[in-house]
Design a protein around this motif. Structure first.
Motif, short mmCIF file in Angstrom:
data_model
loop_
_atom_site.label_atom_id
_atom_site.label_comp_id
_atom_site.label_asym_id
_atom_site.label_seq_id
_atom_site.Cartn_x
_atom_site.Cartn_y
_atom_site.Cartn_z
N PHE A 1 34.30 18.38 -19.98
CA PHE A 1 34.23 19.77 -20.47
C PHE A 1 35.68 20.21 -20.98
CE2 PHE A 1 30.47 21.14 -17.68
CZ PHE A 1 29.57 20.27 -18.72
N LEU A 2 36.74 19.24 -20.75
CA LEU A 2 37.95 19.74 -20.93
C LEU A 2 38.41 19.96 -22.42
CD1 LEU A 2 40.15 17.66 -18.09
CD2 LEU A 2 39.51 20.11 -18.27
N PRO A 3 37.70 18.97 -23.17
CA PRO A 3 38.04 19.48 -24.88
C PRO A 3 37.55 20.81 -25.29
CG PRO A 3 36.76 17.19 -24.49
CD PRO A 3 36.88 17.92 -22.97
N ALA A 4 36.85 21.55 -24.44
CA ALA A 4 36.75 22.95 -24.92
C ALA A 4 37.74 23.83 -24.74
CB ALA A 4 35.56 23.37 -23.99
N VAL B 1 37.76 27.11 -20.39
CA VAL B 1 36.30 26.69 -20.44
C VAL B 1 35.34 27.63 -19.66
CG1 VAL B 1 34.73 24.73 -19.47
CG2 VAL B 1 37.43 24.25 -20.67
N ILE B 2 34.12 27.45 -20.21
CA ILE B 2 33.23 28.13 -19.33
C ILE B 2 32.28 27.28 -18.90
CG2 ILE B 2 31.31 29.95 -19.18
CD1 ILE B 2 32.73 31.40 -21.56
N GLN B 3 32.01 27.09 -17.44
CA GLN B 3 31.06 26.08 -16.84
C GLN B 3 30.03 26.49 -16.32
OE1 GLN B 3 32.80 22.48 -15.05
NE2 GLN B 3 31.72 23.24 -13.22
N ILE B 4 28.85 26.46 -16.64
CA ILE B 4 27.57 26.81 -16.09
C ILE B 4 26.93 26.02 -15.51
CG2 ILE B 4 25.62 28.43 -16.47
CD1 ILE B 4 27.18 28.92 -19.47
N THR B 5 26.21 26.31 -14.36
CA THR B 5 25.11 25.44 -13.75
C THR B 5 23.75 25.97 -13.73
OG1 THR B 5 26.98 24.89 -12.12
CG2 THR B 5 24.87 24.39 -11.28
N THR C 1 30.97 24.96 -22.18
CA THR C 1 31.53 25.55 -23.58
C THR C 1 32.99 26.26 -23.62
OG1 THR C 1 30.32 26.87 -25.61
CG2 THR C 1 30.41 27.93 -23.44
N ALA C 2 33.20 26.41 -24.79
CA ALA C 2 34.64 27.05 -24.98
C ALA C 2 34.66 28.56 -24.61
CB ALA C 2 35.37 26.64 -26.29
#
Length: 302
Positions: A132-135, A167-171, A159-160
Motif C-alpha cells: 500500500f506504500l504507493p498510495a 495511507v489508510i489501511q483497512i482490515t 487507499t490514499a
C-alpha cells in the motif's frame, strides 16, 4: 469303437463351434464394452472441464464484485476523513467510522507509512503493508489482497489519504465473500458424484493430490498415482488404485488432471453376462447333439 467314432465325429465339431462362439463373444463384447466405458469417461471428463470453467468464472465474478464494494468503502472513509479531519482527533469518532464501514480495523499512516491513528491502539507506530506504500503519493491508488489465500478470512484494503500524504489501511472480515466462495469451491466439483455405478471421479493437482473426489474425505490426500502416469494430455491405463483392478481414463485441463476410475468388473459386466449365456447355449447345443447322436445309434442297433 465304430460307434464311438461316429459319436465323436458329430460332437467334436459342435464342441469346437461352441468354444469358437464363446471366444468370439468374449473378445468382441469386451472390446465394445471397453470402448463404451472409455467414451462415457471422455464425455464426463469434458463435462468436468466445463464445470471448472463455470466455477472459476463464478469466483472471478464474486471477487470482482467484492473488490468494487470494499474499495468503495475505503474511498468513502478517505473522503470522510478529508472532509472532517476531526475524525482522527478522538478514538470515539474513528471507532464510529469503523462500525459504519463494517471494518475490523482502520489505521491511518503519515507520509512515511507509519501508522499514527488506529482503532487498534496496539498498531500505532507500525508500518502499513508494503503493497500500500504507493498510495502515499498516488491519490487515486486503491488496492486489496488476502493475506491468506487459502482461507480468505481476512481482507486488507489500502487507499490514499486525501487530506494529506499517507495511507489508510483497512482490515475487513469478509464473511460474505467466504460464504460465496464456498459455493464455488473446486473441492465440491465431483463430491458425491459417481461415474456409472461403482466408478469415481477426481481432480488432481500437479503433485497428484486430490483437489476434488467422489469421496470428499479424500480431498487433500495424496492419490495412488504419480505424475508420470499421466504422460500425455489425455489417455487411459490400467491400475489397482484401491486393491481393485480398474480402468483409469484421464484428461489434463489447465493445471489440473481430471480422472475417471472404473473397476474392470463393471467395465466387463455385460461381457461376462453374455459369456455365461453363450456357455449355457453351447451346453444346450452339445446336449442336443449328443441326444440326437445317441438316438441315431440306438436306432441303428435296432
Amino acid at each position: 469303437m465304430k460307434r464311438w467314432s461316429q459319436y465323436r465325429a458329430v460332437l467334436l465339431p459342435t464342441v469346437l463351434l461352441t468354444l469358437l462362439m464363446l471366444g468370439f463373444a468374449w473378445y468382441a463384447t469386451g472390446v465394445v464394452d471397453r470402448d463404451r466405458a472409455m467414451e462415457q469417461a471422455e464425455n464426463r471428463l469434458v463435462q468436468m472441464s466445463q464445470k471448472i470453467d463455470a466455477l472459476q468464472s463464478e469466483q472471478s465474478l464474486i471477487l470482482d464484485e467484492a473488490q468494487a464494494d470494499y474499495q468503495t468503502r475505503a474511498r468513502i472513509i478517505s473522503m470522510m476523513i478529508n472532509t472532517t479531519p476531526t475524525l482522527l482527533e478522538t478514538e470515539t469518532d474513528l471507532e464510529e467510522l469503523r462500525l459504519v464501514a463494517g471494518a475490523e480495523v482502520i489505521s491511518v499512516s503519515d507520509l512515511q507509512g507509519v501508522i499514527r491513528f488506529s482503532t487498534d491502539q496496539s498498531r500505532a507506530g507500525d508500518r502499513v503493508e508494503d503493497a500500500f506504500l504507493p498510495a502515499i503519493t498516488n491519490k487515486v491508488f486503491s488496492e486489496w489482497y488476502f493475506p491468506d489465500e487459502s482461507t480468505r478470512d481476512i481482507l486488507l484494503v489500502g487507499t490514499a489519504r486525501l487530506d494529506q500524504d499517507g495511507v489508510i489501511q483497512i482490515t475487513f472480515k469478509p464473511d460474505d465473500i467466504s460464504q460465496l466462495m464456498q459455493s464455488a469451491d473446486l473441492s465440491e466439483l465431483v463430491s458425491g458424484t459417481q461415474f456409472m455405478e461403482n466408478g469415481t471421479l477426481s481432480v488432481l493437482d500437479e503433485s497428484c493430490r486430490y483437489m476434488s473426489h467422489t469421496d470428499s474425505a479424500l480431498v487433500g490426500a495424496q492419490s495412488p498415482y504419480a505424475p508420470a502416469d499421466f504422460s500425455g494430455n489425455a489417455g487411459h491405463f490400467s491400475a489397482s488404485p484401491y486393491q481393485s483392478s480398474a480402468l483409469v481414463c484421464y484428461r489434463k485441463y489447465r493445471s489440473y488432471t481430471l480422472v475417471c476410475t472404473l473397476p474392470y468388473r463393471e467395465v466387463y459386466a455385460r461381457r461376462n453376462s453374455a459369456a455365461l449365456w453363450m456357455l449355457a447355449l453351447g451346453a444346450l447345443l452339445d446336449l442336443t447333439a449328443g441326444f440326437c447322436v445317441t438316438s441315431r445309434l440306438h436306432r441303428d442297433q435296432q
